[in-house]
Design a protein around this motif. Structure first.
Motif, PDB file in Angstrom:
ATOM      1  N   SER A 123      -6.549   5.485  -1.596  1.00  0.00           N
ATOM      2  CA  SER A 123      -6.167   5.254  -2.993  1.00  0.00           C
ATOM      3  C   SER A 123      -7.327   5.546  -3.939  1.00  0.00           C
ATOM      4  CB  SER A 123      -5.692   3.814  -3.175  1.00  0.00           C
ATOM      5  OG  SER A 123      -4.514   3.564  -2.444  1.00  0.00           O
ATOM      6  N   LEU A 165      -4.688   0.796  -8.717  1.00  0.00           N
ATOM      7  CA  LEU A 165      -4.107  -0.498  -8.327  1.00  0.00           C
ATOM      8  C   LEU A 165      -3.988  -0.595  -6.811  1.00  0.00           C
ATOM      9  CD1 LEU A 165      -1.265  -1.090 -10.959  1.00  0.00           C
ATOM     10  CD2 LEU A 165      -3.433  -2.312 -10.754  1.00  0.00           C
ATOM     11  N   ASP A 215       0.831  -1.198   0.000  1.00  0.00           N
ATOM     12  CA  ASP A 215       0.000   0.000   0.000  1.00  0.00           C
ATOM     13  C   ASP A 215       0.869   1.253   0.000  1.00  0.00           C
ATOM     14  OD1 ASP A 215      -2.152  -1.692   0.167  1.00  0.00           O
ATOM     15  OD2 ASP A 215      -2.326  -1.533   2.346  1.00  0.00           O
ATOM     16  N   LYS A 257      -6.315  -5.615  -0.327  1.00  0.00           N
ATOM     17  CA  LYS A 257      -7.305  -6.655  -0.068  1.00  0.00           C
ATOM     18  C   LYS A 257      -6.646  -7.886   0.525  1.00  0.00           C
ATOM     19  CE  LYS A 257     -10.841  -5.439  -3.447  1.00  0.00           C
ATOM     20  NZ  LYS A 257     -11.631  -5.921  -4.592  1.00  0.00           N
ATOM     21  N   ARG A 278      -6.947   1.457   1.178  1.00  0.00           N
ATOM     22  CA  ARG A 278      -7.626   1.411  -0.125  1.00  0.00           C
ATOM     23  C   ARG A 278      -8.544   2.608  -0.342  1.00  0.00           C
ATOM     24  NH1 ARG A 278     -10.860  -3.631  -0.600  1.00  0.00           N
ATOM     25  NH2 ARG A 278     -10.885  -3.638   1.666  1.00  0.00           N
ATOM     26  N   THR A 296      -6.104   0.341  -4.731  1.00  0.00           N
ATOM     27  CA  THR A 296      -7.381  -0.050  -4.123  1.00  0.00           C
ATOM     28  C   THR A 296      -7.514  -1.560  -4.022  1.00  0.00           C
ATOM     29  OG1 THR A 296      -8.527  -0.076  -6.275  1.00  0.00           O
ATOM     30  CG2 THR A 296      -8.483   2.006  -5.060  1.00  0.00           C
ATOM     31  N   ARG A 297      -6.706  -2.313  -4.764  1.00  0.00           N
ATOM     32  CA  ARG A 297      -6.744  -3.775  -4.722  1.00  0.00           C
ATOM     33  C   ARG A 297      -5.581  -4.366  -3.940  1.00  0.00           C
ATOM     34  NH1 ARG A 297     -10.191  -6.214  -7.955  1.00  0.00           N
ATOM     35  NH2 ARG A 297      -8.928  -8.119  -7.913  1.00  0.00           N
ATOM     36  N   ALA A 298      -4.521  -3.579  -3.813  1.00  0.00           N
ATOM     37  CA  ALA A 298      -3.328  -4.116  -3.158  1.00  0.00           C
ATOM     38  C   ALA A 298      -3.567  -4.427  -1.692  1.00  0.00           C
ATOM     39  CB  ALA A 298      -2.167  -3.131  -3.290  1.00  0.00           C
ATOM     40  N   LYS A 347      -6.030 -11.700   1.181  1.00  0.00           N
ATOM     41  CA  LYS A 347      -6.223 -12.929   0.432  1.00  0.00           C
ATOM     42  C   LYS A 347      -7.173 -13.839   1.190  1.00  0.00           C
ATOM     43  CE  LYS A 347      -1.719 -12.943  -1.816  1.00  0.00           C
ATOM     44  NZ  LYS A 347      -0.481 -13.706  -2.028  1.00  0.00           N
TER      45      LYS A 347
END
Length: 256
Positions: free
Chosen positions: A144, A209, A5, A215, A141, A211-213, A217
């Motif tokens: 971002s 990108l 992030d 998340k 996120r 905003t997804r980093a 797993k």
């Protein structure tokens, strides 16, 4: 906050800051004779013989100047293209002269550059807004997403601005060439303008990108609550039941 992030947020800010820097090089061209400002202009054309014009004129964001951005006129927001010469001039390319800007500029060049100038300012405003919002991108996120949205708005306005600028001065160069006058586009002016667009685009992509980093797993294993955990619980229940049944049978056998 994950390292990814912070890394994406910082990289996005670097590209965004670079875009703003290039944009300022373009906007402040003509204010000083220090490099790179003295080399930044959109168009340089031979204007000798035109009523009230310099021997050669360079068009910048706020000024009309002589080569090296010297001997500039007064700073003016969105100056009409034909302010490089007097009203109702003789010797100027006919397609550049018209009734606008005090009878100095044709309608096309008057409005094309005026709207381009406005969109440059709007781009600068939203780029600076995105830059300060971008510090939130290092925290998660949501930051971002906000920074990416601001950058996308800035990129939208800047795409219009740089397209109008390019169309205006490329057509002006063609008009001077048809009139037998030497004219050339400014390498620094166009280079900084389009480099700023590229940096702004990369910054926007990196913000989104981000905003997804962050998340998480999907966890796996018995404690994840997924299919594996359900099956695992079922297996454990079955084994417990079988143990209870076997145990109760042993007790009954002992008493019997």
């Amino acid at each position: 906050m994950r390292p990814t992030d912070a890394g994406l947020g910082l990289t996005s800010l670097i590209f965004l800051a670079t875009s703003i820097l290039f944009l300022l090089f373009v906007i402040l061209a003509g204010v000083t004779d220090v490099t790179p400002f003295n080399k930044t202009y959109f168009l340089s054309a031979a204007t000798n013989g035109i009523t009230g014009a310099r021997d050669r004129t360079q068009w910048t964001y706020f000024y009309m100047c002589s080569p090296g951005n010297l001997n500039c006129g007064g700073a003016w927001p969105a100056p009409p293209f034909g302010w490089a010469w007097d009203h109702d001039p003789t010797g100027a390319p006919a397609s550049l002269v018209g009734s606008h800007g005090g009878n100095t500029t044709s309608m096309y060049f008057y409005y094309m550059w005026r709207f381009g100038w406005v969109f440059y300012l709007m781009t600068l405003f939203f780029s600076v807004l995105a830059f300060f919002t971008g510090f939130l991108a290092c925290c998660g996120r949501l930051g971002s997403a906000l920074a990416g949205l601001s950058t996308m708005i800035a990129l939208f306005f800047y795409s219009i601005a740089v397209s109008l600028m390019t169309a205006t001065f490329v057509k002006a160069r063609v008009a001077f060439a048809r009139d037998g006058r030497d004219a050339s586009l400014g390498r620094y002016g166009f280079g900084f303008s389009w480099a700023a667009w590229a940096c702004l685009f990369v910054s926007m992509v990196l913000f989104f990108l981000g905003t997804r980093a962050g998340k998480d797993k999907a966890p796996s294993g018995p404690s994840s609550g997924g299919w594996g955990s359900r099956f695992g619980r079922k297996r454990s229940v079955r084994s417990r039941r079988s143990y209870d049944l076997n145990g109760s049978r042993r007790v009954k056998d002992d008493y019997s």
